[in-house]
Each structure stands twice: as structure tokens, then as C-alpha cells.
Design a protein around this motif. Structure first.
Motif, short mmCIF file in Angstrom:
data_model
loop_
_atom_site.label_atom_id
_atom_site.label_comp_id
_atom_site.label_asym_id
_atom_site.label_seq_id
_atom_site.Cartn_x
_atom_site.Cartn_y
_atom_site.Cartn_z
N VAL A 1 0.84 -1.20 0.00
CA VAL A 1 0.00 0.00 0.00
C VAL A 1 0.87 1.24 0.00
N GLN A 2 1.91 1.24 0.83
CA GLN A 2 2.84 2.38 0.90
C GLN A 2 3.49 2.62 -0.45
N GLU A 3 3.89 1.55 -1.13
CA GLU A 3 4.54 1.68 -2.43
C GLU A 3 3.60 2.28 -3.46
N ILE A 4 2.35 1.86 -3.45
CA ILE A 4 1.36 2.40 -4.39
C ILE A 4 1.16 3.89 -4.15
N ILE A 5 1.04 4.26 -2.90
CA ILE A 5 0.79 5.67 -2.56
C ILE A 5 1.98 6.55 -2.90
N GLU A 6 3.19 6.01 -2.76
CA GLU A 6 4.38 6.82 -3.00
C GLU A 6 4.75 6.94 -4.47
N SER B 1 -13.94 11.23 15.71
CA SER B 1 -13.62 12.23 16.74
C SER B 1 -12.86 13.40 16.13
N ASN B 2 -12.60 14.41 16.95
CA ASN B 2 -11.72 15.49 16.52
C ASN B 2 -10.36 14.88 16.19
N CYS B 3 -9.73 15.33 15.12
CA CYS B 3 -8.49 14.69 14.73
C CYS B 3 -7.57 15.58 13.90
N VAL B 4 -6.30 15.18 13.90
CA VAL B 4 -5.28 15.79 13.04
C VAL B 4 -4.83 14.70 12.08
N ILE B 5 -4.88 14.99 10.77
CA ILE B 5 -4.52 14.01 9.76
C ILE B 5 -3.38 14.56 8.91
N VAL B 6 -2.32 13.77 8.78
CA VAL B 6 -1.15 14.19 8.03
C VAL B 6 -1.18 13.60 6.62
N GLY B 7 -1.05 14.49 5.61
CA GLY B 7 -0.93 14.05 4.22
C GLY B 7 -2.16 13.40 3.63
N ARG B 8 -1.92 12.56 2.61
CA ARG B 8 -2.94 11.75 1.93
C ARG B 8 -4.08 12.56 1.32
N CYS B 9 -3.80 13.80 0.92
CA CYS B 9 -4.82 14.66 0.28
C CYS B 9 -6.06 14.85 1.14
N ALA B 10 -5.89 14.72 2.44
CA ALA B 10 -7.03 14.80 3.36
C ALA B 10 -7.75 16.13 3.28
N ASP B 11 -7.01 17.20 2.99
CA ASP B 11 -7.63 18.52 2.92
C ASP B 11 -8.71 18.60 1.86
N VAL B 12 -8.52 17.84 0.78
CA VAL B 12 -9.50 17.84 -0.31
C VAL B 12 -10.54 16.74 -0.12
N ILE B 13 -10.09 15.56 0.24
CA ILE B 13 -11.00 14.43 0.44
C ILE B 13 -12.04 14.76 1.51
N LEU B 14 -11.61 15.49 2.54
CA LEU B 14 -12.50 15.81 3.66
C LEU B 14 -13.05 17.23 3.58
N LYS B 15 -13.15 17.77 2.40
CA LYS B 15 -13.60 19.16 2.25
C LYS B 15 -14.99 19.39 2.83
N ASP B 16 -15.85 18.38 2.82
CA ASP B 16 -17.20 18.53 3.37
C ASP B 16 -17.19 18.65 4.89
N TYR B 17 -16.05 18.32 5.51
CA TYR B 17 -15.93 18.43 6.97
C TYR B 17 -15.33 19.79 7.36
N HIS B 18 -15.07 20.61 6.37
CA HIS B 18 -14.52 21.96 6.58
C HIS B 18 -13.28 21.94 7.48
N PRO B 19 -12.25 21.19 7.07
CA PRO B 19 -11.05 21.08 7.90
C PRO B 19 -10.27 22.39 7.97
N PHE B 20 -9.48 22.53 9.04
CA PHE B 20 -8.54 23.63 9.13
C PHE B 20 -7.27 23.11 8.46
#
Length: 200
Positions: free
Chosen positions: A50-55, A99-118
Motif C-alpha cells: 500500500v505504501q509503495e502504491i501511494i508513494e 472524533s476530533n483529529c489531526v490528519i497528516v498528508g494523503r490529500c485529506a484537505d480535499v477528500i475531507l472538504k465537506d468536513y470543513h477542515p482547518f
């Protein structure tokens, strides 16, 4: 709705440390490598695979954008890539729902746009990042400044391609984030209380 903070970062800028410390300061869950573990569980693929595919850089014949259907490419590799990307989206949304969370990388800012992330992007000068990487890997043999610079540039190039391919946006563009944090020659732990206070 839970509060979600996403961290985009240049390699060696300390984005991972910033995310972890910020989560601890706020009392939020922290997700980074845990995402790979969950994707592996959902796809029955090994974590390393999985890591290899993502990288790896996405295939030119396989356009993917959030909220759009995947193109069908009749190859085993492309099917596996599709499986991983689909699982990644599901995993991130499940984490945001928990829950409330901090997510590093993985395009989370766009994937989770409906959650209005900071959305935070962490960057630093190349010299500062080289120093940070060498300090972190002080016991590694044959670690030269030249090699570290080349490696940093390679990782950043891969992240930029991955982000652009998956989101249709430019990685690191200030317009895509709520705040940019320059960690050049600073101790990350020193800025965490101020950052947490601002987010609260």
C-alpha cells in the motif's frame, strides 16, 4: 461535526512532528501511518505494498479526481491502485467521523472538504530541511548533504505529483490552505501552544 485539522508538508519541514504535537496539545486523535494500516486492512494488501502504491507517481492514463468516477483501465496494477485510492477515501472519512483529529498528508484537505477542515501547510528552506534530516538520521552511514538534498527534492516532487493528480490542485499553493507555517530554523515545540490557541 467533529473538528478536523489536515497537515500538508514539505519533506523534512517537521510537518509530522507539528501534527503530532498539535494533536497532543488539543487532545485530538492523530492519524499518519495509521492510515496505511487501515487501508491495508480494507484491501487485504500488505502495508508495504500500500505504501509503495501511494508513494509512486500515478499512471498517466488513470485520471482520478475527488467526487468523480474512476476510469477503467484493464490492468492488474491499475485495479490495485484504484482499490487503494478508494479505501483511502473511506478510511479518512471514517476517521473524521470518529472524533476530533489531526490528519497528516494523503490529500485529506480535499477528500475531507465537506468536513470543513482547518488546512495547514508546513514548509521550510531547503538548508533547514537538510539539517533537520541529517540530525534525525545522525547514525546513518554514508549520509551526505548532497544525498539528502537529492532525496528531499525527490520526495517533494512525488508528493506534488500525487496531490495534483488526485485533487487537480497545486501542492503547496497558499490559496489551498488556511495557514502556512515556515519552520525554518525553529523548534517546532515552541510554536505549538500559539498555534493551538489560534485554532481553539
Amino acid at each position: 461535526m467533529n473538528k478536523v485539522i489536515t497537515i500538508g508538508r514539505e519533506f523534512g519541514s517537521g510537518g509530522r512532528e507539528l501534527g503530532r504535537r498539535l494533536a497532543e496539545e488539543l487532545g485530538y486523535e492523530y492519524y499518519d501511518k495509521e492510515i496505511i494500516v487501515e487501508i491495508a486492512k480494507k484491501t487485504s494488501l500488505s502495508e508495504q505494498y500500500v505504501q509503495e502504491i501511494i508513494e509512486k507517481s500515478p499512471h498517466a492514463l488513470y485520471p482520478i479526481t475527488v467526487a468523480h468516477s474512476f476510469s477503467f483501465v484493464d490492468t492488474y496494477a491499475m485495479k490495485q491502485t484504484q482499490t487503494v485510492f478508494s479505501a483511502q477515501e473511506k478510511v479518512l472519512k471514517e476517521m473524521a467521523e470518529k472524533s476530533n483529529c489531526v490528519i497528516v498528508g494523503r490529500c485529506a484537505d480535499v477528500i475531507l472538504k465537506d468536513y470543513h477542515p482547518f488546512k495547514i501547510f508546513v514548509y521550510a528552506s531547503l538548508d533547514s530541511r537538510v539539517k533537520r534530516c541529517i540530525k534525525r538520521n545522525a547514525n546513518t552511514q554514508d549520509l551526505t548533504e548532497k544525498k539528502v538534498r537529492k532525496y528531499i527534492k525527490s520526495i517533494d516532487k512525488g508528493r506534488a505529483k500525487y496531490y495534483s493528480f488526485y485533487t487537480g490542485k497545486k501542492w503547496g499553493n497558499k490559496l489551498n490552505y488556511d495557514i502556512g507555517i515556515n519552520t525554518t530554523d525553529i523548534e517546532i515545540k515552541e510554536i505549538i501552544p500559539h498555534l493551538a490557541s489560534m485554532i481553539k
